[in-house]
Structures are given as structure tokens and as C-alpha cells.
Scaffold this active site. Structure first.
Site, PDB file in Angstrom:
ATOM      1  N   TYR A 253     -17.277  15.550 -15.789  1.00  0.00           N
ATOM      2  CA  TYR A 253     -17.813  14.191 -15.715  1.00  0.00           C
ATOM      3  C   TYR A 253     -18.841  14.143 -14.582  1.00  0.00           C
ATOM      4  O   TYR A 253     -18.600  14.676 -13.489  1.00  0.00           O
ATOM      5  CB  TYR A 253     -16.665  13.212 -15.457  1.00  0.00           C
ATOM      6  CG  TYR A 253     -17.136  11.821 -15.112  1.00  0.00           C
ATOM      7  CD1 TYR A 253     -17.994  11.130 -15.964  1.00  0.00           C
ATOM      8  CD2 TYR A 253     -16.731  11.208 -13.936  1.00  0.00           C
ATOM      9  CE1 TYR A 253     -18.428   9.861 -15.642  1.00  0.00           C
ATOM     10  CE2 TYR A 253     -17.166   9.933 -13.605  1.00  0.00           C
ATOM     11  CZ  TYR A 253     -18.019   9.264 -14.462  1.00  0.00           C
ATOM     12  OH  TYR A 253     -18.459   8.005 -14.134  1.00  0.00           O
TER      13      TYR A 253
ATOM     14  N   ASP B  50      -7.882  18.198 -15.079  1.00  0.00           N
ATOM     15  CA  ASP B  50      -8.208  16.823 -15.478  1.00  0.00           C
ATOM     16  C   ASP B  50      -8.028  16.749 -16.994  1.00  0.00           C
ATOM     17  O   ASP B  50      -8.814  17.315 -17.757  1.00  0.00           O
ATOM     18  CB  ASP B  50      -9.655  16.493 -15.065  1.00  0.00           C
ATOM     19  CG  ASP B  50     -10.074  15.076 -15.450  1.00  0.00           C
ATOM     20  OD1 ASP B  50      -9.461  14.500 -16.368  1.00  0.00           O
ATOM     21  OD2 ASP B  50     -11.035  14.568 -14.844  1.00  0.00           O
TER      22      ASP B  50
ATOM     23  N   ARG C  87       0.836  -1.209   0.000  1.00  0.00           N
ATOM     24  CA  ARG C  87       0.000   0.000   0.000  1.00  0.00           C
ATOM     25  C   ARG C  87       0.870   1.258   0.000  1.00  0.00           C
ATOM     26  O   ARG C  87       0.583   2.231  -0.685  1.00  0.00           O
ATOM     27  CB  ARG C  87      -0.975   0.005   1.189  1.00  0.00           C
ATOM     28  CG  ARG C  87      -1.711   1.322   1.325  1.00  0.00           C
ATOM     29  CD  ARG C  87      -2.976   1.294   2.188  1.00  0.00           C
ATOM     30  NE  ARG C  87      -2.911   0.427   3.340  1.00  0.00           N
ATOM     31  CZ  ARG C  87      -2.191   0.657   4.456  1.00  0.00           C
ATOM     32  NH1 ARG C  87      -1.453   1.734   4.561  1.00  0.00           N
ATOM     33  NH2 ARG C  87      -2.210  -0.208   5.451  1.00  0.00           N
TER      34      ARG C  87
ATOM     35  N   LYS D 296      -9.148   5.470 -19.241  1.00  0.00           N
ATOM     36  CA  LYS D 296      -9.436   5.923 -20.617  1.00  0.00           C
ATOM     37  C   LYS D 296      -8.196   5.740 -21.495  1.00  0.00           C
ATOM     38  O   LYS D 296      -7.697   4.644 -21.586  1.00  0.00           O
ATOM     39  CB  LYS D 296      -9.922   7.364 -20.576  1.00  0.00           C
ATOM     40  CG  LYS D 296     -10.921   7.663 -19.450  1.00  0.00           C
ATOM     41  CD  LYS D 296     -12.149   6.779 -19.482  1.00  0.00           C
ATOM     42  CE  LYS D 296     -13.060   7.150 -18.307  1.00  0.00           C
ATOM     43  NZ  LYS D 296     -14.018   6.094 -17.989  1.00  0.00           N
TER      44      LYS D 296
END
Ligand code: P1T
Length: 387
Positions: free
Chosen positions: A107, A179, A54, A204
Site C-alpha cells: 500500500y 499484512d 487509553r 477494509k
């Protein structure tokens, strides 16, 4: 990796130099380190800098180095989804009482995160139209800490003037987040234009094959990196080693894919513009694109997303979408395969209808993510579905 290499070279080699030390295998593709923990000789000394996956994992580390290199900055971070990356930026850098000025065309999931989740933690957002940069300045209050824009925006493909927003952010000591999912690091480097933090849904173009969910953050600012990285480890929404490998593999062909996405998209945008069943077509490569000059000033290509208005009503739109044979009716974008969707009923259904109308997301607005299939086949598919 040294900075003088070009994008395509960095995309393949950065983060993945073969380990040629005695006893190492010399892999040319970074191995997938699935181990969640790493043994050490001494209690207080991690052997190779790794303790627990992690916190840091060699495969994720390789990807994070590659991400930094292809954006031309010093730091990269990889998360389990685009929204996890967004959450890390917002929760890592903001506190209760803080305010964000964001672009109104985002979005739907990002808007939901602002309006329904962060609002519960005392972080507020207000929205401005990127076509009016001064509106961002007017929306700034004494509590504002951050400006957040998508460019190109989802789904209206609006262009935010990153240099102008960066000047406003600097003047008011705000953090500018861009973004850049729709253009990918191949067509634009927001950090070089003044963005403090660049983020992408790696689901994407960066992943590129609709087979991995991920989110990435790149920055040249050590202070912001440290705080977002702290949150990455403390909250834990990291990208898995396997997904890190898949995303790295995707990045190696990003340049080739983006060139083909854009070439196919331009061809299809022209076809749509000439079609009697189609109204307005929005694509940055068209002469009719209203912000062409600004776009050309900050990006080197036009991407693979086209938004267009179908003539008729929502039933006509549904009929058209269900008749397509190659182009899949599905959410998401940026994969090798073409995808098409109706934002009002799919990706942006969580945005209130009045707000959708204001932004321009009508019931017959269609968003097409043009894949890298043969362009003639794609045009033929659209033509038969419109007939
Ligand atoms: O889906 P996820 O990887 O969590 O990424 C969220 C996200 C963030 N930013 C932009 C610009 C996005 O487009 C997305 C996700 N978008 C879709 C799923 C979509 O179809 O538009």
C-alpha cells in the site's frame, strides 16, 4: 473462548459472552463503554482491571479478544487506523539503526511510512519481490530485524510464501510481519503459517461497511504483544470504544460477506477476461493466476479484489471509471459496496513513477474491490461503462 469452536461461531461470540452475574444486564452484544476513566474503591486497586480508556477499555478489550480468537492466537490489539497499527509495530519493536526487508508491492501509505517517516528516525527499509523468496534472504544485513510483507499484495495481488519467509526469519532471528488486509482472517491465518505478527487495516474487510477506520494486530508471541501493547498505551493511537463496537459488529458477518465477495469477484473476473477492452486480469481464483498453487496452499479463498489492465491510454481509463453508475470511484476496499480506483493516480500516487513501472502499476491498471451487491448488476455496470 475455547479454541474448538469454528470461525463463524468465534466471530459472533468471542469476547462477548453475556455477563450473567447478579445485577448485570446480560447484554448479548457487548455494550459501548464510553467512559474514559474507571472509579475504584482503593487507591492501588483498579476495581475490574480498568483504569483509563487509553490503557484499556471494556469494549476495546472485547474486540481484542475476538480478534485473537478469529486468528487462533492469544493476543489482539486495536488501533485508530491501519497505519497506526503499523506504526505501533515498527516503533514498538525497532530502534534507530535497525533495518526492515519489505515486499516491493505495498500500500502506498505503508511505503510512505517507511520511506518518509521512519527513515527520519534512523529505521531503514529495502524492498524485494515476493516472487523471489531468496531475494529477501539476500537483502538481509547485520542490521535487519524484521521482514514485512503484504499477501495478497496491494495492488498486484502477489502471494508471499509465508512458510518460506518464516523459515528465513527464524534462521536470522527476525520478526515476520504479515499484512493480511486483502484476504481477511476468514480466508487466511498467517500466524498458523509462521507469521510472528499479523496486521490488518480493519477499515477494509474486518469493518466491512466503509464506515470505520481501524487497524488491528494479532500475535501468539507474548514478548512481541507486550512491547506493541506498551507502545499502544504510551503513544496512544488506540481504537475508540464506539469504533471498537462497529468493528465487532462487522466481524460477526465477515464469513458471509467474504463468501459473497469471492463469488462475485470470480464471476466478474471471468467477465473481464473475456472482454475485448481488457488486457491482463489478476485474480487468485482464475486459472491464469500465476501463483495459484502457493495461494491455495496457504489460503482457503480468493478474496474480493481484482486488478486488471484496461486497453488504451489513461484518458480511456478515466472515461471508463467516470461512466460507472453503481461501482463508486473511490479509494479503499473491502466494504459491502463495490469500489474502483486507478492506483497510479490514487492509492499509489505517493510511489515514484519508476518504482510503479517496476512493480507493474501502469497508468491503466485498475483495482476493483468487488462488493456484495447482485453480481448481474455489477457486470452490467462494467459492461455499459466499457461500451
Ligand atoms: O487506511 P488505514 O486503515 O490506515 O490502513 C492502511 C493500509 C494498510 N495495509 C493495507 C494493505 C492497506 O490497503 C491499507 C489502506 N489501503 C487503502 C486505503 C487502499 O485504498 O488501498
Amino acid at each position: 473462548m475455547k479454541e474448538h469452536f469454528q470461525f463463524e461461531t468465534l466471530a459472533i461470540h468471542a469476547g462477548e459472552q453475556p455477563d450473567m452475574r447478579e445485577g448485570a444486564a446480560g447484554d448479548v452484544a457487548a455494550p459501548i463503554h464510553l467512559s474514559t476513566t474507571f472509579a475504584r474503591h482503593e487507591v492501588d486497586q483498579p476495581t475490574a482491571g480498568y483504569e483509563y480508556t487509553r490503557s484499556l477499555n471494556p469494549t476495546r478489550r472485547a474486540l481484542e479478544e475476538k480478534l485473537a480468537a478469529i486468528e487462533g492466537v492469544s493476543h489482539g490489539l486495536a488501533f485508530s487506523s491501519g497505519l497506526a497499527a503499523e506504526t505501533a509495530i515498527l516503533m514498538g519493536l525497532l530502534r534507530s539503526g535497525d533495518h526492515v526487508v519489505a515486499s516491493d508491492d505495498l500500500y502506498g501509505g505503508t511505503k510512505r511510512l517507511f520511506n518518509k517517516v521512519l527513515s527520519e528516525f534512523g529505521i531503514s527499509a529495502s524492498y524485494a519481490d515476493v516472487l523471489d523468496t531468496a531475494a529477501f534472504e539476500r537483502a538481509i544485513t547485520p542490521k535487519t530485524r524484521m521482514i514485512w510483507v503484504e499477501t495478497l499484495s496491494n495492488p498486484m495481488l502477489k502471494v508471499a510464501d509465508i512458510r518460506a519467509l518464516s523459515a528465513i526469519a527464524k534462521q536470522h532471528s527476525l520478526i515476520l510481519v504479515v499484512d493480511d488486509t486483502f484476504l481477511s482472517p476468514y480466508f487466511m491465518h498467517p500466524a498458523a503459517l509462521g507469521a510472528d505478527l499479523v496486521m490488518h487495516s480493519a477499515t477494509k474487510y474486518i469493518g466491512g461497511h466503509s464506515d470505520v477506520l481501524g487497524g488491528v494486530v494479532m500475535t501468539d508471541r507474548d514478548d512481541l504483544y507486550e512491547r506493541v501493547q506498551y507502545y499502544q498505551n504510551a503513544a496512544g493511537a488506540v481504537m475508540s470504544p464506539f469504533d471498537s463496537y462497529i468493528v465487532m459488529r462487522g466481524i460477526k458477518t465477515l464469513a458471509l460477506r467474504m463468501e459473497r465477495h469471492a463469488a462475485n469477484a470470480l464471476r466478474i473476473a471471468h467477465f473481464l477476461e473475456d472482454h475485448p477492452s481488457v488486457g491482463r486480469v489478476v485474480y487468485p481464483g482464475l486459472d491464469s493466476f500465476p501463483q495459484r498453487e502457493l495461494h491455495r496452499n496457504q489460503a482457503t479463498g480468493d478474496g474480493g479484489i481484482i486488478s486488471f489492465e484496461l486497453r488504451g491510454n489513461i484518458e480511456d481509463a478515466k472515461r471508463f471509471l467516470s461512466r460507472l453508475k453503481i461501482i463508486a470511484l473511490a479509494e479503499s476496499l473491502g466494504g459491502v459496496e463495490s469500489l474502483i480506483e486507478l492506483p497510479a493516480l490514487m492509492t499509489h500516487s505517493s510511489v515514484a513513477p519508476e518504482e510503479r513501472q517496476k512493480i507493474g502499476i501502469t497508468d491503466t491498471l485498475v483495482r476493483l474491490s468487488v462488493g456484495i451487491e447482485n453480481a448481474d448488476d455489477l457486470v452490467a455496470d462494467l459492461a455499459q461503462a466499457m461500451a
